[in-house]
Design a protein around this motif. Sequence first.
Motif, short mmCIF file in Angstrom:
data_model
loop_
_atom_site.label_atom_id
_atom_site.label_comp_id
_atom_site.label_asym_id
_atom_site.label_seq_id
_atom_site.Cartn_x
_atom_site.Cartn_y
_atom_site.Cartn_z
N VAL A 41 4.17 15.08 -1.03
CA VAL A 41 5.54 15.21 -1.53
C VAL A 41 5.90 16.68 -1.74
O VAL A 41 6.98 17.13 -1.35
CB VAL A 41 5.74 14.40 -2.83
CG1 VAL A 41 7.05 14.77 -3.52
CG2 VAL A 41 5.68 12.91 -2.54
N GLY A 55 8.84 18.72 0.52
CA GLY A 55 9.96 19.43 -0.07
C GLY A 55 9.89 20.92 0.19
O GLY A 55 10.87 21.53 0.63
N ALA A 98 14.75 20.61 0.33
CA ALA A 98 15.02 19.52 -0.60
C ALA A 98 15.61 18.29 0.09
O ALA A 98 15.16 17.17 -0.15
CB ALA A 98 15.96 20.01 -1.71
N ARG A 99 16.59 18.50 0.96
CA ARG A 99 17.23 17.36 1.63
C ARG A 99 16.26 16.56 2.47
O ARG A 99 16.22 15.34 2.41
CB ARG A 99 18.38 17.89 2.50
CG ARG A 99 19.72 17.32 2.13
CD ARG A 99 20.84 17.85 3.01
NE ARG A 99 20.94 16.98 4.16
CZ ARG A 99 21.13 17.38 5.40
NH1 ARG A 99 21.26 18.64 5.69
NH2 ARG A 99 21.21 16.53 6.39
N ALA A 141 7.70 20.52 -10.05
CA ALA A 141 7.87 19.35 -9.20
C ALA A 141 6.74 18.36 -9.41
O ALA A 141 6.97 17.15 -9.54
CB ALA A 141 7.94 19.77 -7.73
N GLY A 149 12.94 16.61 2.31
CA GLY A 149 11.89 16.04 1.46
C GLY A 149 12.34 14.75 0.80
O GLY A 149 11.62 13.74 0.80
N VAL A 150 13.55 14.75 0.23
CA VAL A 150 14.08 13.55 -0.42
C VAL A 150 14.31 12.45 0.61
O VAL A 150 14.01 11.28 0.35
CB VAL A 150 15.36 13.88 -1.21
CG1 VAL A 150 16.07 12.61 -1.67
CG2 VAL A 150 15.03 14.76 -2.41
N ALA A 175 10.25 15.88 -4.83
CA ALA A 175 10.54 16.45 -3.51
C ALA A 175 11.73 17.39 -3.59
O ALA A 175 11.74 18.46 -2.96
CB ALA A 175 10.82 15.33 -2.50
N TRP A 176 12.73 17.03 -4.37
CA TRP A 176 13.92 17.88 -4.50
C TRP A 176 13.55 19.20 -5.18
O TRP A 176 13.95 20.28 -4.72
CB TRP A 176 15.03 17.16 -5.27
CG TRP A 176 16.28 17.96 -5.30
CD1 TRP A 176 17.26 17.96 -4.36
CD2 TRP A 176 16.67 18.89 -6.30
NE1 TRP A 176 18.24 18.85 -4.71
CE2 TRP A 176 17.91 19.44 -5.90
CE3 TRP A 176 16.11 19.33 -7.48
CZ2 TRP A 176 18.59 20.39 -6.64
CZ3 TRP A 176 16.77 20.28 -8.23
CH2 TRP A 176 18.00 20.80 -7.81
N ALA A 217 10.58 20.60 -5.39
CA ALA A 217 9.71 21.37 -4.48
C ALA A 217 10.53 22.03 -3.39
O ALA A 217 10.20 23.13 -2.93
CB ALA A 217 8.65 20.46 -3.87
N GLY A 218 11.61 21.39 -2.97
CA GLY A 218 12.49 21.96 -1.96
C GLY A 218 13.14 23.26 -2.41
O GLY A 218 13.47 24.11 -1.59
N GLN A 219 13.29 23.43 -3.70
CA GLN A 219 13.86 24.67 -4.23
C GLN A 219 12.85 25.82 -4.14
O GLN A 219 13.22 26.99 -4.22
CB GLN A 219 14.30 24.49 -5.69
CG GLN A 219 15.21 23.30 -5.93
CD GLN A 219 16.37 23.21 -4.97
OE1 GLN A 219 17.13 24.15 -4.79
NE2 GLN A 219 16.49 22.07 -4.31
#
Length: 174
Positions: free
Chosen positions: A49, A53, A58-59, A125, A61-62, A104-105, A107-109
């Motif tokens: 996960v 991300g 983020a997109r 995350a 990963g989610v 995931a969101w 982590a995307g950052q």
Amino acid sequence: MNQVLAAPRARAALRFWGLALLGSALLAASAQVSLPLWPVPATLQSLAVLLLGALGGARLGVAAVALYLAEGAMGLPVFAGGAGGPAVLAGPTAGYLLGFLPAAWIAGQAARGGPWRQAALLLAAHLALFVPGVLWLAGFVGLERAWMAGFVVFLPGTAVKTALAFAVLRAARR
């Protein structure tokens, strides 16, 4: 003119959902690497996960996590131990599975910024998936036991998996 713009958009959408499907497959594979602890198995899912991300954004990963959860809800054997079906999403591990979405969101950052920011976001995350996980698990085993068996026991593995995700993200950025 609309057809000229539609083709690149369609290709972009196809690429995005293709990558999300690959991400869900990675997440399903990581669920099968499992130590059968009770009431929550230790798996490589949280590492997957974080990587989905951090590396995909983020997109993506989610989206990959959402596909994974939908696949499992439909009965595909994607959850730990080859489990699948809606009963898993009502069982003791459901909170952790749903916690993959905010994880995931967050982590995307981490894809942006310097190493300290990345490390902090990956840790946040990883810890974020424990909040719904422990709270949901408490309904099955009580809060004290959920805290110990659903969080404390996972701290060493969380540290290692977070460090691995950080190392992979840093290497990928080079």
